[in-house]
Enzyme design. Structure first.
Site, PDB file in Angstrom:
ATOM      1  N   LYS A  13       0.835  -1.208   0.000  1.00  0.00           N
ATOM      2  CA  LYS A  13       0.000   0.000   0.000  1.00  0.00           C
ATOM      3  C   LYS A  13       0.871   1.261   0.000  1.00  0.00           C
ATOM      4  CE  LYS A  13      -2.042  -1.079   3.894  1.00  0.00           C
ATOM      5  NZ  LYS A  13      -1.325  -2.330   4.233  1.00  0.00           N
ATOM      6  N   ARG A  88      -9.656   1.228   8.715  1.00  0.00           N
ATOM      7  CA  ARG A  88      -9.107  -0.057   9.106  1.00  0.00           C
ATOM      8  C   ARG A  88     -10.092  -0.865   9.940  1.00  0.00           C
ATOM      9  NH1 ARG A  88      -3.462   0.773   8.881  1.00  0.00           N
ATOM     10  NH2 ARG A  88      -2.294  -1.040   9.510  1.00  0.00           N
ATOM     11  N   ARG A 127      12.076  -5.317   5.006  1.00  0.00           N
ATOM     12  CA  ARG A 127      11.757  -3.899   4.777  1.00  0.00           C
ATOM     13  C   ARG A 127      12.687  -2.996   5.574  1.00  0.00           C
ATOM     14  NH1 ARG A 127       5.790  -1.757   5.474  1.00  0.00           N
ATOM     15  NH2 ARG A 127       6.006  -2.766   7.498  1.00  0.00           N
ATOM     16  N   ARG A 167      -0.124  -8.465  13.675  1.00  0.00           N
ATOM     17  CA  ARG A 167      -0.750  -7.519  12.731  1.00  0.00           C
ATOM     18  C   ARG A 167      -1.616  -8.252  11.712  1.00  0.00           C
ATOM     19  NH1 ARG A 167       4.390  -4.945  10.709  1.00  0.00           N
ATOM     20  NH2 ARG A 167       3.110  -3.847   9.184  1.00  0.00           N
TER      21      ARG A 167
HETATM   22  P1  AP5 Z   1       4.905  -1.525   1.875  1.00  0.00           P
HETATM   23  O1  AP5 Z   1       4.589  -0.710   0.664  1.00  0.00           O
HETATM   24  O2  AP5 Z   1       5.585  -0.852   3.005  1.00  0.00           O
HETATM   25  O3  AP5 Z   1       3.570  -2.311   2.354  1.00  0.00           O
HETATM   26  P2  AP5 Z   1       2.311  -1.785   3.182  1.00  0.00           P
HETATM   27  O4  AP5 Z   1       1.094  -2.453   2.631  1.00  0.00           O
HETATM   28  O5  AP5 Z   1       2.308  -0.291   3.255  1.00  0.00           O
HETATM   29  O6  AP5 Z   1       2.628  -2.456   4.590  1.00  0.00           O
HETATM   30  P3  AP5 Z   1       2.537  -1.833   6.065  1.00  0.00           P
HETATM   31  O7  AP5 Z   1       3.291  -2.794   6.955  1.00  0.00           O
HETATM   32  O8  AP5 Z   1       2.941  -0.403   6.102  1.00  0.00           O
HETATM   33  O9  AP5 Z   1       1.015  -1.953   6.351  1.00  0.00           O
HETATM   34  P4  AP5 Z   1       0.301  -1.864   7.675  1.00  0.00           P
HETATM   35  O10 AP5 Z   1      -1.064  -1.635   7.207  1.00  0.00           O
HETATM   36  O11 AP5 Z   1       0.514  -2.986   8.606  1.00  0.00           O
HETATM   37  O12 AP5 Z   1       1.028  -0.655   8.464  1.00  0.00           O
HETATM   38  P5  AP5 Z   1       0.681   0.897   8.706  1.00  0.00           P
HETATM   39  O13 AP5 Z   1       1.923   1.657   8.625  1.00  0.00           O
HETATM   40  O14 AP5 Z   1      -0.485   1.311   7.888  1.00  0.00           O
HETATM   41  O15 AP5 Z   1       5.794  -2.782   1.389  1.00  0.00           O
HETATM   42  C1  AP5 Z   1       6.346  -3.693   2.315  1.00  0.00           C
HETATM   43  C2  AP5 Z   1       7.711  -4.192   1.826  1.00  0.00           C
HETATM   44  O16 AP5 Z   1       7.535  -4.871   0.584  1.00  0.00           O
HETATM   45  C3  AP5 Z   1       8.744  -3.083   1.546  1.00  0.00           C
HETATM   46  O17 AP5 Z   1      10.025  -3.538   1.856  1.00  0.00           O
HETATM   47  C4  AP5 Z   1       8.623  -2.825   0.039  1.00  0.00           C
HETATM   48  O18 AP5 Z   1       9.818  -2.353  -0.506  1.00  0.00           O
HETATM   49  C5  AP5 Z   1       8.238  -4.216  -0.469  1.00  0.00           C
HETATM   50  N1  AP5 Z   1       7.334  -4.191  -1.625  1.00  0.00           N
HETATM   51  C6  AP5 Z   1       6.256  -3.357  -1.806  1.00  0.00           C
HETATM   52  N2  AP5 Z   1       5.638  -3.613  -2.978  1.00  0.00           N
HETATM   53  C7  AP5 Z   1       6.333  -4.653  -3.542  1.00  0.00           C
HETATM   54  C8  AP5 Z   1       6.173  -5.376  -4.750  1.00  0.00           C
HETATM   55  N3  AP5 Z   1       5.183  -5.090  -5.612  1.00  0.00           N
HETATM   56  N4  AP5 Z   1       7.044  -6.395  -5.019  1.00  0.00           N
HETATM   57  C9  AP5 Z   1       8.058  -6.691  -4.144  1.00  0.00           C
HETATM   58  N5  AP5 Z   1       8.272  -6.020  -2.968  1.00  0.00           N
HETATM   59  C10 AP5 Z   1       7.406  -5.010  -2.668  1.00  0.00           C
HETATM   60  O19 AP5 Z   1       0.196   0.873  10.228  1.00  0.00           O
HETATM   61  C11 AP5 Z   1       1.087   0.628  11.275  1.00  0.00           C
HETATM   62  C12 AP5 Z   1       0.371   0.652  12.603  1.00  0.00           C
HETATM   63  O20 AP5 Z   1      -0.180   1.969  12.852  1.00  0.00           O
HETATM   64  C13 AP5 Z   1      -0.825  -0.292  12.748  1.00  0.00           C
HETATM   65  O21 AP5 Z   1      -0.428  -1.599  13.088  1.00  0.00           O
HETATM   66  C14 AP5 Z   1      -1.617   0.398  13.860  1.00  0.00           C
HETATM   67  O22 AP5 Z   1      -1.031   0.177  15.107  1.00  0.00           O
HETATM   68  C15 AP5 Z   1      -1.446   1.875  13.512  1.00  0.00           C
HETATM   69  N6  AP5 Z   1      -2.493   2.381  12.605  1.00  0.00           N
HETATM   70  C16 AP5 Z   1      -2.312   2.873  11.353  1.00  0.00           C
HETATM   71  N7  AP5 Z   1      -3.467   3.238  10.804  1.00  0.00           N
HETATM   72  C17 AP5 Z   1      -4.429   2.979  11.737  1.00  0.00           C
HETATM   73  C18 AP5 Z   1      -5.841   3.115  11.756  1.00  0.00           C
HETATM   74  N8  AP5 Z   1      -6.507   3.598  10.690  1.00  0.00           N
HETATM   75  N9  AP5 Z   1      -6.495   2.735  12.869  1.00  0.00           N
HETATM   76  C19 AP5 Z   1      -5.847   2.235  13.939  1.00  0.00           C
HETATM   77  N10 AP5 Z   1      -4.507   2.069  13.996  1.00  0.00           N
HETATM   78  C20 AP5 Z   1      -3.801   2.442  12.883  1.00  0.00           C
HETATM   79 MG    MG Z   2       2.500   1.120   4.816  1.00  0.00          MG
END
Ligand code: AP5
Ligand code: MG
Length: 209
Positions: A13, A88, A127, A167
């Site tokens: 994402k 979410r 990552r 997660r």
């Molecule tokens: P990446 O693009 O970073 O993936 P992502 O889907 O963004 O993964 P996240 O871990 O950021 O998602 P998440 O939803 O758990 O975390 P968030 O930060 O939103 O890619 C991942 C890896 O793969 C990278 O190394 C990249 O280079 C590689 N990659 C990407 N695309 C690729 C491809 N096509 N091919 C190969 N490799 C690839 O949330 C974190 C925390 O914040 C949550 O756990 C929660 O505690 C809190 N939080 C955030 N939003 C909320 C909310 N709305 N409500 C409540 N708590 C929240």
């Molecule tokens: Mg992310």
């Protein structure tokens, strides 16, 4: 263009959101990035949420909805945005509908990224993120410093294997119900996220035409 990106942790994402937002010159609103900035700055909010985020749990809906309400009302969102990590929970989805109707806006689409669990675990263990600007890297390509801002690259606290498991469990239990919520509204577009990022972007641009 007003988009929501939906999909499990590590489904790409952030990577796609950043590329798409740049190509359309609209803001990429990642709630995870917003929260990590508060944590890095050791603000009052950051100190409060750090234990929750680092344990892989969700922060309370009310708090998150307030943060988003404030952000969506800012001028740069008037021409569109990419929402990454919000909503979410179904409660957040309902709140987003209310916010958008108050702003006289509508979502164009919800992109659902499909990636296998095996690939998710592989990606998250490799990552790296810039601790200054949040740019995302894969360990094989990372050079130690951020190519965008020169910041140091680090490992996210919540990318530890046991937290990744948590997660994924939280995603299944609290976020997956949103898929049904948006299917009923007929706004979901499914994306094969298990392809190189450039191909994912190409598919997204094609499906949105
Ligand atoms: P990446 O693009 O970073 O993936 P992502 O889907 O963004 O993964 P996240 O871990 O950021 O998602 P998440 O939803 O758990 O975390 P968030 O930060 O939103 O890619 C991942 C890896 O793969 C990278 O190394 C990249 O280079 C590689 N990659 C990407 N695309 C690729 C491809 N096509 N091919 C190969 N490799 C690839 O949330 C974190 C925390 O914040 C949550 O756990 C929660 O505690 C809190 N939080 C955030 N939003 C909320 C909310 N709305 N409500 C409540 N708590 C929240
Ligand atoms: Mg992310």
């Amino acid at each position: 263009m007003r988009l929501v990106l939906l999909g499990p942790p590590g489904s790409g994402k952030g990577t796609l959101g950043n590329m798409f937002a740049q190509s359309k010159n609209i803001p990429h609103l990642s709630t995870g990035d917003m929260l990590r900035k508060e944590m890095a700055g050791k603000t009052l909010l950051g100190e409060k949420i750090a234990p929750i985020v680092n344990a892989g749990k969700l922060i309370p809906d009310g708090l998150m909805i307030d943060v988003l309400k404030h952000r969506l009302a800012q001028k740069d969102c008037a021409g569109g945005f990419v929402l990454d990590g919000f909503p979410r929970t179904t409660a957040q989805g309902v709140a987003l509908d209310t916010m958008l109707s108050q702003l006289r806006m509508e979502l164009d689409a919800v992109l659902l990224f499909n990636v296998s669990k095996k690939e998710i675990v592989r990606r998250l263990s490799g990552r790296r993120v810039c601790i200054q600007c949040g740019k995302i890297y894969t360990v094989d390509y990372a050079k130690g410093v951020c190519e965008k801002c020169g910041g140091r690259l680090g490992v996210r606290e919540d990318d530890k294997p046991e937290v990744v498991e948590k997660r994924l469990e939280v995603y299944e239990r609290q976020t997956e119900p949103l898929i049904g919520y948006y299917r009923e509204k007929d706004v979901i577009l499914e994306i094969n996220g298990e392809q190189p990022p450039e191909k994912v972007l190409k598919d997204v641009l094609a499906i949105l035409k």
